[in-house]
Design a protein around this motif. Structure first.
Motif, mmCIF file in Angstrom:
data_model
loop_
_atom_site.group_PDB
_atom_site.id
_atom_site.type_symbol
_atom_site.label_atom_id
_atom_site.label_comp_id
_atom_site.label_asym_id
_atom_site.label_seq_id
_atom_site.Cartn_x
_atom_site.Cartn_y
_atom_site.Cartn_z
ATOM 1 N N GLN A 1 0.844 -1.195 0.000
ATOM 2 C CA GLN A 1 0.000 0.000 0.000
ATOM 3 C C GLN A 1 0.875 1.239 0.000
ATOM 4 O O GLN A 1 1.892 1.285 0.702
ATOM 5 C CB GLN A 1 -0.920 0.008 1.232
ATOM 6 N N ASP B 1 -6.594 7.854 7.512
ATOM 7 C CA ASP B 1 -7.478 6.693 7.502
ATOM 8 C C ASP B 1 -6.810 5.633 6.630
ATOM 9 O O ASP B 1 -6.699 5.795 5.411
ATOM 10 C CB ASP B 1 -8.842 7.078 6.940
ATOM 11 N N ALA C 1 -7.673 2.667 5.731
ATOM 12 C CA ALA C 1 -8.514 1.904 4.812
ATOM 13 C C ALA C 1 -8.751 2.658 3.509
ATOM 14 O O ALA C 1 -8.727 2.069 2.420
ATOM 15 C CB ALA C 1 -9.848 1.561 5.473
ATOM 16 N N THR C 2 -8.960 3.974 3.606
ATOM 17 C CA THR C 2 -9.289 4.766 2.427
ATOM 18 C C THR C 2 -8.118 5.580 1.896
ATOM 19 O O THR C 2 -8.142 6.025 0.740
ATOM 20 C CB THR C 2 -10.442 5.732 2.746
ATOM 21 N N GLY C 3 -7.109 5.805 2.735
ATOM 22 C CA GLY C 3 -5.997 6.665 2.349
ATOM 23 C C GLY C 3 -6.276 8.141 2.545
ATOM 24 O O GLY C 3 -5.408 8.983 2.277
ATOM 25 N N ARG C 4 -7.473 8.487 3.021
ATOM 26 C CA ARG C 4 -7.810 9.887 3.255
ATOM 27 C C ARG C 4 -6.986 10.416 4.423
ATOM 28 O O ARG C 4 -6.726 9.702 5.392
ATOM 29 C CB ARG C 4 -9.299 10.021 3.572
#
Length: 366
Positions: free
Chosen positions: A124, A171, A173-176
């Motif tokens: 990731q 975050d 999970a979302t990359g935000r």
């Protein structure tokens, strides 16, 4: 007579590895005992910015390609990694500043990279938008709480010396990502209020070869999560104060930034300037002391202890509590770099990685 006398060492300090090349900053240890170290691009031209220590050798990790960036905004290679951290799920994360020699960042350079330790491959890559990783941003250290949301959250300090400081929340999970405590007073260098840090008996200042000395202005640097996950501790590099903030407030991206002040607690004077912070599952908080060649810790009842004090701890930098119940710490003589010594490099190799047991019995109260 009880306790040490004068500058007598305190605690146990075991040498793990010596570095004869570039100076290291970060260290982390996997659940299976693999040790990873990083070298930022600060002028030593490290052949790799992330390595694994294998049989006494520094091996580029995960491979040479990931340590060979094409430009400062390369999204698929490390530019200049400041920290490496193994998360509670035994995954390695590399925090890339995208800022070699503290140059302005460009989108794509500053990033958080996850490496699967079962396959030794990148799984990731999270990059940051320009309003999160500013041109002045210097991503310094990171901690993970996988209990929040589907993928967990990461918290990152922005220690910029020439721009706004703060905490970046990610975050996973979302990359935000979003900024918190943007330019908040608790994230700023205390030198702005007259504080001077002392190392080896001398004020540490920027001392260029061709100009007058200046105060250091690095902000939020060390970072650690409380055992129950409710508070995030942090401290500016140039400060003796410790702060904490509610993780509920950090995690709420919709909370107006002006409401964050109520979530911040001034935890008081910790008695020393610190580069790294760390915590353990017993609720103890550790902080390096570059002023005293030591690692101190705060107990749950807020008493302070000297875990280890040793003249070899010349600028203890980053710490990592490992499953072997040792605290690992790098000592890299950061303060002896040319920019702090009138243009002369006063570092003396080798640099070192040490470890000390965290459950070895009584230590010195201070």
């Amino acid at each position: 007579m009880n306790g040490p006398v004068g500058d007598e060492p305190v605690g146990e300090l075991e040498l793990v590895h010596t570095f004869t090349g570039p100076m290291p900053t970060g260290v982390t240890v996997s659940h299976r005992g693999r040790i990873f170290v990083n070298f930022p691009q600060w002028g030593d031209n490290p052949p790799a910015t992330v390595v694994e220590l294998r049989d006494g050798k520094e091996v580029p990790f995960p491979d040479e390609r990931w340590n060979s960036p094409q430009a400062n905004d390369d999204r698929q290679a490390f530019v200049s990694v400041q920290s490496v951290v193994v998360d509670p799920a035994d995954r390695l994360w590399a925090l890339d500043t995208g800022s070699p020699m503290f140059q302005p960042t460009r989108p794509g350079g500053p990033k958080l990279v996850r490496i699967d330790l079962d396959t030794n491959s990148v799984a990731q890559v999270i990059t940051f938008p320009a309003d999160v990783a500013l041109p002045s941003t210097y991503l310094n250290d990171v901690r993970f709480d996988l209990r929040r949301g589907p993928g967990g959250l990461a918290y990152i300090t922005d220690s910029a010396s020439s721009g706004p400081n703060g905490i970046i929340v990610v975050d996973l999970a979302t990359g935000r990502s979003w900024r918190r405590l943007h330019d908040h007073p608790s994230t700023k260098a205390q030198s702005l209020h007259g504080y001077r840090l002392m190392v080896e008996g001398r004020p540490l200042l920027e001392r260029p070869a061709d100009g007058p000395p200046k105060q250091l202005t690095m902000g939020s640097d060390g970072i650690a999560i409380s055992a129950d996950g409710t508070r995030l501790y942090y401290c500016p590099l140039v400060s003796r104060r410790l702060f904490s903030v509610s993780t509920d407030a950090l995690a709420d991206a919709s909370l107006p930034d002006e409401e964050m002040t109520d979530a911040v607690i001034d935890e008081g004077d910790k008695g020393t300037g610190s580069d790294g912070l760390e915590s353990d599952d017993a609720g103890r908080l550790y902080f390096t002391s570059y002023e005293h060649n030591a690692v101190f810790r705060r107990l749950p009842d807020k008493q302070f202890e000297t875990l280890v004090h040793d003249p070899r701890l010349l600028w203890p930098d980053t710490m990592s509590v490992a499953v072997d119940r040792h605290l690992y710490v790098t000592a890299n003589q950061l303060h002896r770099q040319p920019q702090y010594q009138g243009g002369q490099d006063r570092r003396r190799k080798p640099y070192a990685l040490f470890r000390t047991p965290i459950d070895a019995g009584p230590v010195l109260l201070r």
